[in-house]
Design an enzyme around this catalytic site. Structure first.
Site, PDB file in Angstrom:
ATOM      1  N   TYR A   1       0.836  -1.202   0.000  1.00 13.09           N
ATOM      2  CA  TYR A   1       0.000   0.000   0.000  1.00 13.09           C
ATOM      3  C   TYR A   1       0.877   1.261   0.000  1.00 13.09           C
ATOM      4  CZ  TYR A   1      -3.515   3.451   1.226  1.00 13.09           C
ATOM      5  OH  TYR A   1      -4.329   4.555   1.222  1.00 13.09           O
ATOM      6  N   HIS A   2       1.969   1.221   0.731  1.00 13.58           N
ATOM      7  CA  HIS A   2       2.824   2.407   0.844  1.00 13.58           C
ATOM      8  C   HIS A   2       3.889   2.478  -0.243  1.00 13.58           C
ATOM      9  CE1 HIS A   2       1.119   3.851   4.599  1.00 13.58           C
ATOM     10  NE2 HIS A   2       1.169   2.632   5.083  1.00 13.58           N
TER      11      HIS A   2
END
Length: 392
Positions: free
Chosen positions: A301-302
């Protein structure tokens, strides 16, 4: 009237109290042929013993009632036992008679907690009922802080003083085997759930059926252990009121601790069983928010180079009424949010609002029939969600 004051009034041996979350069938959101709020036969048999007859067709009893949360004028309602072979159930009907509005027949109240207090007439029929439908999250939170979580599959029925001033100890439904050390120290909710997972209980069922069966089995096992630890303390008696209140608070806090993460833990185990092994739990996202599940994980996600279309977010809430908006923007990189719930239906208007905010509901397939027919085809089953997420 203030909700807390109202609860104080019915927290008495003079009232028999039944608490539930309103289903879509109850409120009329499904537009089914059923009329009125569903009550278990055992509840209405206790409150209206005169209708428990087979020698007459559809025996009934009439009583006065008021819904005090919304100042509904006093009504005369009917308790009826539909005792035909094709329809063996007991209901309270005529909610719409004598009033233009009642929250108990308002589709927008689907998922709300309703409290029914019947005056206690001992062995005779109750003559009066007053009810309250929680108007917001604050009222629901206050109630659940006092008696524990009220999920769509659970109900309470007991004298008012026992429900609100004491600890409700239900008899365990069945015997079960569990680790011997749990007799010495009460296990955590996670330990009970992992025990069921490790035993492979209900593994032959679909993911949708398994989540419901395991959660029910978990609560049965919890009650069995609770009885083992608590009944001896109750039998010993109490030297003062403070000691009793301390035990009651301990029971209540333990139940809240168990229910707080129960559903997420069950899902985590089922994901693993179904081969969905790549996910992050409680990852930190924008503004320090923590969605329940991120797929395939927190690092992805990051990672600015990871394709956004391969990310999925799943929030988990036993009920969605007035709570679904809490999940918005938990993962801003992801356009669509998935929300797993056990709530038995939502109104068409609520569903339109969710759809406009790009929220998709994931509901175990056995519960789909409790949703309005216009909504069912748009619901995800748990199995579909898992298979689609694995394929991304």
């Amino acid at each position: 009237m203030d909700f807390k004051n109202w609860i104080t009034q019915i927290a008495s041996e003079d009232w028999m109290v039944y608490i539930k979350r309103l289903s879509a069938n109850d409120t009329g959101a499904t537009k089914s042929h059923q009329a009125g709020i569903y009550f278990p036969k055992s509840v209405l048999s206790s409150i209206f013993p005169s209708i428990g007859r087979k020698d007459v067709s559809n025996p009934e009893a009439f009583f006065k009632a008021s819904i005090e949360s919304d100042s509904v004028p006093e009504q005369v309602l009917r308790a009826i036992y539909y005792n035909q072979k094709s329809r063996n159930e007991k209901r309270i009907t005529r909610w719409n008679q004598g009033t233009k509005y009642t929250p108990l027949q308002d589709p927008e109240k689907t998922g709300s907690i309703a409290i029914f207090a019947f005056n206690n007439c001992g062995s005779g029929d109750s003559e009066y009922m007053k009810a309250w439908v929680c108007r917001d999250i604050n009222e629901e939170n206050y109630l659940e802080e006092r008696i524990g979580e009220i999920d769509p599959q659970s109900t309470y029925f007991e004298r008012g003083d026992i429900i609100f001033e004491g600890a409700i100890l239900e008899s365990p439904i069945k015997s079960d085997k569990y680790p011997r050390e749990w007799n010495e120290e009460f296990p955590s909710g996670a330990a009970i759930i992992n025990h069921l997972f490790e035993q492979g209980l209900h593994a032959d069922l679909t993911a949708d059926e398994r989540i419901l069966k395991r959660r029910s089995h978990e609560f049965d096992l919890f009650k069995l252990i609770e009885h083992h630890h608590t009944i001896p303390l109750i039998k010993q008696g109490f030297d003062d009121v403070e000691s009793f209140i301390k035990l009651a608070n301990s029971i209540s806090n333990r139940r809240k601790s168990r229910s707080g993460k129960s559903l997420e833990l069950h899902l985590e185990n089922i994901f693993k069983e179904e081969g969905l092994t790549l996910f992050g739990v409680q990852c930190r996202t924008e503004e320090n928010k923590k969605p329940d599940f991120l797929f395939p994980g927190c690092d992805e996600y990051h990672d600015p180079n990871f394709p956004t279309e391969k990310l999925r977010v799943l929030a988990v809430k036993t009920t969605v009424k007035d709570r679904w908006r809490q999940i918005l923007n938990e993962a801003r990189k992801i356009e669509t949010s998935y929300l797993f719930t056990l709530q038995q239906g939502v109104s068409e208007n609520q569903f339109r609002e969710m759809t406009s905010e790009k929220v998709k509901l994931v509901v175990p397939s056995p519960i789909h029939k409790s949703f309005p027919s216009s909504i069912r085809e748009h619901l995800y089953t748990l199995t579909r969600f898992i298979e689609e997420t694995k394929a991304i």
